[in-house]
Design a protein around this motif. Structure first.
Motif, PDB file in Angstrom:
ATOM      1  N   MET A   1     -19.574 -68.848  15.350  1.00 19.51           N
ATOM      2  CA  MET A   1     -19.822 -68.435  13.984  1.00 19.51           C
ATOM      3  C   MET A   1     -18.752 -69.007  13.060  1.00 19.51           C
ATOM      4  O   MET A   1     -17.576 -69.026  13.402  1.00 19.51           O
ATOM      5  CB  MET A   1     -19.826 -66.909  13.897  1.00 19.51           C
ATOM      6  CG  MET A   1     -19.961 -66.387  12.493  1.00 19.51           C
ATOM      7  SD  MET A   1     -20.052 -64.612  12.460  1.00 19.51           S
ATOM      8  CE  MET A   1     -21.574 -64.392  13.356  1.00 19.51           C
ATOM      9  N   LEU A   2     -19.224 -69.485  11.914  1.00 20.77           N
ATOM     10  CA  LEU A   2     -18.305 -70.116  10.975  1.00 20.77           C
ATOM     11  C   LEU A   2     -17.804 -69.114   9.948  1.00 20.77           C
ATOM     12  O   LEU A   2     -18.595 -68.433   9.286  1.00 20.77           O
ATOM     13  CB  LEU A   2     -19.012 -71.273  10.252  1.00 20.77           C
ATOM     14  CG  LEU A   2     -19.443 -72.446  11.132  1.00 20.77           C
ATOM     15  CD1 LEU A   2     -20.149 -73.480  10.283  1.00 20.77           C
ATOM     16  CD2 LEU A   2     -18.260 -73.060  11.835  1.00 20.77           C
ATOM     17  N   TYR A   3     -16.516 -69.004   9.833  1.00 16.61           N
ATOM     18  CA  TYR A   3     -15.882 -68.180   8.811  1.00 16.61           C
ATOM     19  C   TYR A   3     -14.445 -68.666   8.688  1.00 16.61           C
ATOM     20  O   TYR A   3     -13.921 -69.305   9.601  1.00 16.61           O
ATOM     21  CB  TYR A   3     -15.942 -66.682   9.169  1.00 16.61           C
ATOM     22  CG  TYR A   3     -15.152 -66.280  10.386  1.00 16.61           C
ATOM     23  CD1 TYR A   3     -13.822 -65.852  10.281  1.00 16.61           C
ATOM     24  CD2 TYR A   3     -15.709 -66.350  11.654  1.00 16.61           C
ATOM     25  CE1 TYR A   3     -13.087 -65.494  11.400  1.00 16.61           C
ATOM     26  CE2 TYR A   3     -14.984 -65.993  12.785  1.00 16.61           C
ATOM     27  CZ  TYR A   3     -13.670 -65.568  12.647  1.00 16.61           C
ATOM     28  OH  TYR A   3     -12.943 -65.235  13.765  1.00 16.61           O
ATOM     29  N   PRO A   4     -13.776 -68.435   7.561  1.00 14.50           N
ATOM     30  CA  PRO A   4     -14.268 -67.751   6.362  1.00 14.50           C
ATOM     31  C   PRO A   4     -15.220 -68.612   5.539  1.00 14.50           C
ATOM     32  O   PRO A   4     -15.235 -69.838   5.665  1.00 14.50           O
ATOM     33  CB  PRO A   4     -12.977 -67.465   5.592  1.00 14.50           C
ATOM     34  CG  PRO A   4     -12.062 -68.580   5.978  1.00 14.50           C
ATOM     35  CD  PRO A   4     -12.378 -68.864   7.425  1.00 14.50           C
ATOM     36  N   ILE A   5     -16.003 -67.943   4.702  1.00 17.72           N
ATOM     37  CA  ILE A   5     -16.947 -68.595   3.802  1.00 17.72           C
ATOM     38  C   ILE A   5     -16.592 -68.197   2.371  1.00 17.72           C
ATOM     39  O   ILE A   5     -16.410 -67.016   2.075  1.00 17.72           O
ATOM     40  CB  ILE A   5     -18.396 -68.197   4.137  1.00 17.72           C
ATOM     41  CG1 ILE A   5     -18.771 -68.691   5.535  1.00 17.72           C
ATOM     42  CG2 ILE A   5     -19.368 -68.741   3.100  1.00 17.72           C
ATOM     43  CD1 ILE A   5     -20.104 -68.189   6.023  1.00 17.72           C
ATOM     44  N   LYS A   6     -16.486 -69.171   1.522  1.00 21.21           N
ATOM     45  CA  LYS A   6     -16.146 -68.913   0.124  1.00 21.21           C
ATOM     46  C   LYS A   6     -17.391 -68.461  -0.634  1.00 21.21           C
ATOM     47  O   LYS A   6     -18.446 -69.097  -0.562  1.00 21.21           O
ATOM     48  CB  LYS A   6     -15.569 -70.168  -0.538  1.00 21.21           C
ATOM     49  CG  LYS A   6     -15.115 -69.970  -1.974  1.00 21.21           C
ATOM     50  CD  LYS A   6     -13.927 -69.045  -2.060  1.00 21.21           C
ATOM     51  CE  LYS A   6     -13.384 -68.962  -3.489  1.00 21.21           C
ATOM     52  NZ  LYS A   6     -12.249 -68.026  -3.593  1.00 21.21           N
ATOM     53  N   VAL A   7     -17.271 -67.344  -1.354  1.00 17.88           N
ATOM     54  CA  VAL A   7     -18.375 -66.812  -2.153  1.00 17.88           C
ATOM     55  C   VAL A   7     -18.097 -67.103  -3.626  1.00 17.88           C
ATOM     56  O   VAL A   7     -17.039 -66.742  -4.150  1.00 17.88           O
ATOM     57  CB  VAL A   7     -18.531 -65.298  -1.934  1.00 17.88           C
ATOM     58  CG1 VAL A   7     -19.658 -64.748  -2.789  1.00 17.88           C
ATOM     59  CG2 VAL A   7     -18.798 -64.997  -0.457  1.00 17.88           C
TER      60      VAL A   7
ATOM     61  N   LEU B   1     -16.552 -63.151   1.998  1.00 14.33           N
ATOM     62  CA  LEU B   1     -16.939 -63.336   3.398  1.00 14.33           C
ATOM     63  C   LEU B   1     -15.779 -64.035   4.098  1.00 14.33           C
ATOM     64  O   LEU B   1     -15.866 -65.200   4.499  1.00 14.33           O
ATOM     65  CB  LEU B   1     -18.230 -64.158   3.498  1.00 14.33           C
ATOM     66  CG  LEU B   1     -19.491 -63.499   2.928  1.00 14.33           C
ATOM     67  CD1 LEU B   1     -20.654 -64.482   2.918  1.00 14.33           C
ATOM     68  CD2 LEU B   1     -19.866 -62.248   3.713  1.00 14.33           C
ATOM     69  N   GLU B   2     -14.695 -63.306   4.227  1.00 12.06           N
ATOM     70  CA  GLU B   2     -13.451 -63.877   4.731  1.00 12.06           C
ATOM     71  C   GLU B   2     -13.270 -63.680   6.234  1.00 12.06           C
ATOM     72  O   GLU B   2     -12.519 -64.423   6.871  1.00 12.06           O
ATOM     73  CB  GLU B   2     -12.257 -63.261   3.999  1.00 12.06           C
ATOM     74  CG  GLU B   2     -12.242 -63.511   2.504  1.00 12.06           C
ATOM     75  CD  GLU B   2     -11.891 -64.953   2.166  1.00 12.06           C
ATOM     76  OE1 GLU B   2     -11.127 -65.578   2.916  1.00 12.06           O
ATOM     77  OE2 GLU B   2     -12.391 -65.457   1.144  1.00 12.06           O
ATOM     78  N   THR B   3     -13.921 -62.680   6.812  1.00 14.19           N
ATOM     79  CA  THR B   3     -13.697 -62.357   8.218  1.00 14.19           C
ATOM     80  C   THR B   3     -15.008 -62.436   8.997  1.00 14.19           C
ATOM     81  O   THR B   3     -16.101 -62.441   8.422  1.00 14.19           O
ATOM     82  CB  THR B   3     -13.112 -60.942   8.378  1.00 14.19           C
ATOM     83  OG1 THR B   3     -14.120 -59.980   8.033  1.00 14.19           O
ATOM     84  CG2 THR B   3     -11.891 -60.751   7.484  1.00 14.19           C
TER      85      THR B   3
END
Length: 901
Positions: free
Chosen positions: A1-7, A223-225
């Motif tokens: 799973m890819l994270y973190p994701i910038k919102v 969506l940082e973690t």
């Protein structure tokens, strides 16, 4: 799973920017808005710490072109400032019409308990609301400290009330009683409200006096973690971007379909009610929701009651808030376990509404089948990202939830006895009158001229349904049917229905153009408006190439091929690149002594010995010995253009890309065997000439087995070195691949694991390699037999190791059906693929299970490959050891010609 994701928000009424400063993020989730109206999301890749204008505009126009067109048309229909004719170019800069009527006083109620940091962020956002008539109320629910009360001294604009009865619904009821506003808007202390939140809620109430409840859109604040990404990927709080009216026809009962849909009406973090509604249907049930043993369900129960009593509930996505999801995995697990409150809500209604029990049981059974069983199965086989322990926690919470409501009722009674009653008596309900057949059949007829701003239709409150004929300069061009259920039809509702029904016909009311032409012109106009200028594209993409500091290791596994290997190495040494390139040859038959003299002719080429035969063993040895940031795998029988390497590694400029495969074409088709191989399966080794990506969505979309072989082959593939240390991927699986009884499949299984883990694989057709197919029929037969064993071995591996039960359909139905079709086509003369080779494939498929077992036995005897150790850790490992022998690194072993274990 890819994270973190910038919102981020992307506002289309302003130029689409290039978003900088994204180093460390694996992707971008952009909320697309047009004049503040949310239209949907785009998930965009990040390239060298930025997401370019070109990337964003391309994704927005691909995924949201219709949503943009519809919103522009809605803005045009409602505006008094538009030209008489609707032209898309005139609507681009036209904002939505503002409501010009009187807006009601709204009480914003925030229920909190001992979370001063959260409530501070929430109140800071509330104070920025663009709304003139606001009453702010903070309900401190059974606090253990004075922290919230002390904080409130900084917010004189808000009223502070301490509610001693523990439980969120007690606090909500307290807010309803203390509210000054005609409308009570509820939100949570862990949200950040949008500036127009209250305005959009109030507008729905103001336009339609019969609307009693409104819910709104909830989007993620960050969506940082991993926990936050997991929650959002598996539903989150989102309910879509379309406005929806919910209401039950007078005299009709609430169907079980509306029961199971109750969670889709909205969420307690973003809901509003007319204050007088509570006097009609009662207040929130204090035995439900957070702070009680049920841990939830209070909001859903209220939505159900609103609809059951015949009132209208509207979901308004323009009324938006941002929720700060749980950052820690354990807190997420607890939150989802508490989703069992749905069963407490089920029991609540089962006890309160005896005439609805049959439908409630149907809904409960639906939950078991569609929610729990299906989710458990999909999590078990890995087709959804939600981990099995969380799914099991949800199931456990549901079972517990069946027993919690009765317990919660007793506790609520004790609380009321201790603190005294809070709720006033509800006025006696007036039962809804059942309608006669004549009343049900009556349809109001109205006409609306579309060259004028849209009106509200207020004279249809005696009708359940209304048919509106639409005219353009007096000529009828269409009609819309609206089930208004004795309510006025607001301008917003009428506008939505017209755009939904007529669509692009509004731009060409006399239908002079075909539908295809209208669509083409509309899309062309959008691209003119929202695509960046060419000079901006050039500037934004000019420096987006993989930096030369990124090093590459090329691993070539070989087994006594003195003629092919020198050619391959010459092509590798002739690559046009400025980056550091390490070439590693793995001798998979060192006992023969054939390979070392060849490697010695090429300065700088490293030699690794791996005596355990098998391509996976050999490549793993090369991977373990490599020092590059990117590891390329290729074969010794390929011809490589001088720009091959740079084209193959170019997609790694994106942070989410973990693997890249290239196009492998035949260098010759001189013999029958070569021609037959090129027509075998999906077309030899090539995967076509169009670039595509494999990712989690691609992995999940297959109802049967995942055809990971469509993603490429390791004759022409590259990987980020870091993936080989990820537990969910690891090294190549030794029981699979050439040199093993299983035949092939080690590369396919690696691709499978990459995309299953949520990471991206890119097929880059410009990275061209020329392959020398087998020249003799005997060699082709061996190859096809191994391929046939390998496909079954790969499928069984995903079944046994990944619990992917979709494989059973492939093995039991798809493969036999495919063979029958091929044989039938051959007998009909539709193909010239030889029947003996078809029979050979069948034999190989049947031999697959036995061959995989033999491969596992051999690996058990010979051992697994050593894990990949990052280069930085190899140095520290060496320094931490003592003695001369322990200072021998992998590179030393390479130079010494000893196998790397």
């Amino acid at each position: 799973m890819l994270y973190p994701i910038k919102v981020v928000d992307i506002e289309l009424s302003r130029p689409i920017p290039t978003i900088e400063g994204l180093n460390g993020y694996m992707g971008l989730k952009g909320l697309v808005r047009l004049h503040g109206v949310p239209l949907g999301y785009v998930n965009a890749p990040i390239t060298l710490g930025r997401c370019t204008t070109e990337t964003l505009s391309k994704l927005i126009l691909e995924h949201h072109n219709w949503a943009i067109i519809c919103q522009l048309l809605k803005n045009g229909l409602a505006s008094s400032h538009r030209p008489e004719d609707l032209r898309l170019e005139d609507l681009i800069n036209l904002p939505p019409a503002e409501y010009d009527g009187e807006l009601p006083l709204v009480t914003v109620a925030v229920c909190t308990r001992d979370r001063p940091e959260d409530i501070k962020l929430c109140l800071d956002a509330i104070l920025k609301l663009d709304y003139p008539n606001l009453d702010i109320l903070v309900i401190d629910n059974a606090p253990k400290t004075e922290s919230t009360k002390n904080l409130m001294s900084q917010y004189p604009q808000a009223r502070y009330i301490r509610e001693p009865r523990p439980g969120l619904d007690w606090a909500r009821n307290c807010a309803a009683l203390e509210a000054k506003g005609e409308i009570v808007a509820y939100t949570d202390d862990d949200v950040i409200v949008d500036r127009d939140w209250v305005k959009r809620l109030a507008q729905v109430f103001a336009e339609d006096p019969d609307v009693m409840a409104v819910t709104g859109l909830v989007v993620p604040y960050e969506l940082e973690t991993k926990a936050q990404v997991l929650f959002e990927e598996n539903g989150g709080f989102g309910r879509g971007f379309e406005r929806i009216w919910y209401q039950v026809e007078p005299g009709q009962k609430l169907s079980w379909e509306m029961l199971w849909n109750a969670g889709r009406y909205g969420t307690g973090a973003n809901m509003a009610f007319r204050r007088r509604l509570f006097d009609k249907i009662g207040y929130f049930d204090p035995a439900l929701d957070v702070g009680t043993v049920t841990n939830g369900g209070g909001d859903i129960e209220m939505f159900f009651r609103v609809l059951r009593e015949g009132y209208c509930l509207v979901y308004e996505p323009r009324a938006m808030i941002r929720h700060r999801h749980r950052r820690e995995y354990e807190k997420l697990k607890t939150q989802l376990t508490n989703n069992g409150s749905a069963y407490s809500y089920l029991v609540c209604h089962f006890l309160k509404y005896p005439n609805a029990r049959f439908d409630l049981v149907k809904w409960g059974l639906w939950l078991v089948r569609e929610w729990h069983f299906r989710k458990f199965f999909n999590s078990f086989i890995g087709t959804i990202t939600l981990p099995l322990d969380i799914v099991c926690g949800e199931i456990k919470g549901s079972l517990v939830g069946l027993t919690r409501y009765q317990q919660a009722c007793k506790i609520a009674a004790q609380i009321e006895q201790e603190y005294g009653p809070l709720l006033p008596k509800v006025s006696e309900k007036t039962p809804m009158r059942s309608l006669t057949m004549d009343e049900r059949d009556r349809i109001a007829i109205r006409a609306v001229e579309l060259t004028q701003p849209l009106p509200s239709i207020t004279d249809v409150t005696d009708y359940l349904r209304t048919r509106v004929f639409l005219t353009w300069r007096g000529a009828a061009i269409g009609q819309v049917d609206i089930q208004n259920l004795r309510q006025v039809i607001s301008q917003s509702r009428l506008r939505d229905a017209i755009v939904h029904t007529l669509g692009l016909t509004l731009l060409d009311p006399y239908k002079k153009l075909s539908g295809d032409v209208r669509w083409s012109l509309a899309i062309d106009q959008l691209y003119q408006e929202y695509s960046p200028p060419r000079d901006v594209v050039t500037l934004s993409t000019k420096h987006l190439t993989l930096p030369p500091e990124v090093s590459v290791s090329v691993v070539v596994a070989t087994f006594d091929r003195p003629n092919d290997l020198p050619k391959c190495l010459r092509y590798l040494l002739q690559q046009e690149t400025l980056r550091k390139v390490e070439i590693i040859v793995v001798d998979n038959h060192p006992a023969s002594g054939v390979t070392p003299p060849i490697v010695a002719q090429f300065t700088g080429v490293k030699l690794v010995n791996e005596s355990r035969q098998g391509l996976a063993y050999a490549r793993n040895a090369g991977i373990a010995a490599s020092t590059g940031d990117i590891i390329i795998a290729t074969d010794d029988d390929v011809t490589l253009p001088s720009d091959w390497l740079e084209k193959l590694v170019a997609p790694f400029v994106r942070s989410d890309v973990m693997a890249v495969t290239g196009n492998t074409l035949p260098i010759e088709l001189e013999t029958k065997s070569q021609w037959l191989f090129e027509n075998y399966g999906d077309g030899g080794l090539s995967r076509g000439f169009n670039r595509f990506e494999g990712n989690r969505d691609w992995f999940q979309r297959w109802p049967h087995a995942v055809p990971a072989w469509l993603l490429g082959a390791t004759a022409n593939a590259a990987f980020r070195a870091s993936i080989f240390q990820q537990p969910e991927i690891g090294m190549l699986h030794e029981p699979l691949g050439p040199g093993m009884p299983s035949g092939v499949g080690e590369d396919t299984y690696c691709f499978y694991k990459v995309i299953k883990s949520g990471q991206t694989l890119v097929y880059e057709p410009t990275a061209l390699a020329w392959h020398t197919h087998r020249r003799t029929m005997d060699a082709l037969r061996r190859q096809i037999y191994n391929y046939s064993k390998g496909i079954v071995s790969f499928q069984l591996t995903t079944l046994l190791r990944e619990r992917d039960f979709r494989v059973l359909t492939m093995l039991a139905i798809d493969i036999p059906k495919w063979h029958v079709g091929r044989i039938r086509d051959r007998l009909k003369g539709l193909t010239d693929y030889p029947l003996p080779l078809q029979w050979l494939e069948i034999r190989g498929h049947l031999a697959g299970p036995w061959s995989l077992w033999r491969s596992h036995v051999r690996v058990q005897n010979e051992g697994y490959s050593s894990p990949y150790i990052p280069v930085s850790e190899r140095v520290s490992q060496t320094m931490s050891n003592t003695g001369l022998a322990s200072e021998i690194t992998i590179e030393d072993q390479v130079l010494a010609g000893s196998p790397v274990r």
